[in-house]
Scaffold this motif. Structure first.
Motif, PDB file in Angstrom:
ATOM      1  N   ALA A  15       0.835  -1.209   0.000  1.00 34.38           N
ATOM      2  CA  ALA A  15       0.000   0.000   0.000  1.00 34.38           C
ATOM      3  C   ALA A  15       0.871   1.262   0.000  1.00 34.38           C
ATOM      4  CB  ALA A  15      -0.949  -0.006   1.196  1.00 34.38           C
ATOM      5  N   ASP A  16       2.035   1.192   0.635  1.00 40.43           N
ATOM      6  CA  ASP A  16       2.943   2.345   0.655  1.00 40.43           C
ATOM      7  C   ASP A  16       3.501   2.691  -0.723  1.00 40.43           C
ATOM      8  OD1 ASP A  16       2.559   2.514   3.360  1.00 40.43           O
ATOM      9  OD2 ASP A  16       4.508   1.678   3.914  1.00 40.43           O
ATOM     10  N   ASP A  17       3.398   1.752  -1.679  1.00 40.12           N
ATOM     11  CA  ASP A  17       3.854   2.004  -3.049  1.00 40.12           C
ATOM     12  C   ASP A  17       2.836   2.802  -3.861  1.00 40.12           C
ATOM     13  OD1 ASP A  17       6.260   0.488  -2.773  1.00 40.12           O
ATOM     14  OD2 ASP A  17       5.110  -1.362  -3.095  1.00 40.12           O
ATOM     15  N   ALA A  18       1.630   2.983  -3.344  1.00 41.36           N
ATOM     16  CA  ALA A  18       0.544   3.606  -4.105  1.00 41.36           C
ATOM     17  C   ALA A  18       0.923   4.948  -4.727  1.00 41.36           C
ATOM     18  CB  ALA A  18      -0.709   3.731  -3.237  1.00 41.36           C
ATOM     19  N   PRO A  19       1.531   5.889  -4.004  1.00 39.39           N
ATOM     20  CA  PRO A  19       1.870   7.168  -4.645  1.00 39.39           C
ATOM     21  C   PRO A  19       2.852   7.019  -5.815  1.00 39.39           C
ATOM     22  CG  PRO A  19       1.942   7.397  -2.264  1.00 39.39           C
ATOM     23  CD  PRO A  19       1.794   5.928  -2.557  1.00 39.39           C
ATOM     24  N   ALA A  20       3.838   6.153  -5.668  1.00 40.18           N
ATOM     25  CA  ALA A  20       4.820   5.962  -6.740  1.00 40.18           C
ATOM     26  C   ALA A  20       4.183   5.292  -7.955  1.00 40.18           C
ATOM     27  CB  ALA A  20       6.005   5.138  -6.236  1.00 40.18           C
ATOM     28  N   ILE A  21       3.299   4.313  -7.720  1.00 43.94           N
ATOM     29  CA  ILE A  21       2.610   3.653  -8.830  1.00 43.94           C
ATOM     30  C   ILE A  21       1.705   4.647  -9.538  1.00 43.94           C
ATOM     31  CG2 ILE A  21       0.946   1.857  -9.460  1.00 43.94           C
ATOM     32  CD1 ILE A  21       2.017   0.233  -7.027  1.00 43.94           C
ATOM     33  N   ALA A  22       0.950   5.430  -8.772  1.00 47.68           N
ATOM     34  CA  ALA A  22       0.032   6.410  -9.361  1.00 47.68           C
ATOM     35  C   ALA A  22       0.787   7.441 -10.201  1.00 47.68           C
ATOM     36  CB  ALA A  22      -0.768   7.108  -8.260  1.00 47.68           C
ATOM     37  N   GLU A  23       1.869   7.949  -9.678  1.00 50.80           N
ATOM     38  CA  GLU A  23       2.648   8.948 -10.410  1.00 50.80           C
ATOM     39  C   GLU A  23       3.190   8.354 -11.705  1.00 50.80           C
ATOM     40  OE1 GLU A  23       5.751  11.068 -12.088  1.00 50.80           O
ATOM     41  OE2 GLU A  23       6.217   9.242 -10.971  1.00 50.80           O
TER      42      GLU A  23
END
Length: 181
Positions: A15-23
């Protein structure tokens, strides 16, 4: 003497990867759809996209829905999504779908795509799928060539996605498949 190697890996997304995946997703969409959609038609709010990713990573609708991330050190360089196939001519027990395979354009050619694809296949096999399908934009010759070289083949299925809901922006896609032995 050998040269140093990069610290690269693929793992299940957190879940902590969400911002990097979204970007990464929003940035690569701008490139992939540049000739098809005006810039303002694509989502640009990374926070909203990250919230959606976080939610799907924390509570997937099916235990076989997986998101994998390619990393260089701790930086997300790409991601892949696997799930049961949803096409009407597919069997969701035996057929998986590689729903997305995205590598940062600046990181292509460094092996991230190959590592992601192999990890996705390994994941689908571990989930007891025997075959897989994926959809590619008909004009994306680079992705189709990459998948073909990895053993995927067109299966004559095709579709058109209406991106604007009015029929003025249509994307043609072709389906590729592979069997796991």
């Amino acid at each position: 003497m050998t040269s140093p190697t990069s610290d690269v890996s693929v793992r299940i997304a957190w879940a902590d990867d969400a911002p990097a995946i979204a970007e990464l997703q929003l940035r690569t969409w701008r490139e992939a759809y540049a000739d098809l959609l005006p810039d303002d038609a694509l989502p640009a709010d990374v926070e909203t996209a990250a919230a959606a990713w976080r939610s799907s990573l924390q509570a997937p609708k099916d235990a076989r829905n997986r998101v994998l991330v390619a990393l260089e050190r701790n930086r997300v360089c790409g991601f892949a999504i696997t799930s049961p196939a949803g096409d009407p001519d597919c069997d969701p027990v035996q057929d998986a779908e590689l729903a997305d395979l995205t590598v940062d354009p600046a990181e292509r050619g460094k092996g991230h795509g190959s590592r992601l694809l192999q990890a996705a296949v390994d994941t689908m096999v571990a989930d007891r799928f025997t075959r897989a399908v994926t959809w590619a934009i008909a004009g994306d010759d680079a992705l189709r060539a990459f998948l073909t070289e990895a053993g995927w083949a067109p299966d004559t299925a095709h579709r058109e996605l209406d991106l604007d809901g009015e029929g003025t922006t249509v994307v043609k896609q072709v389906r590729l498949h592979t069997a796991f032995s």
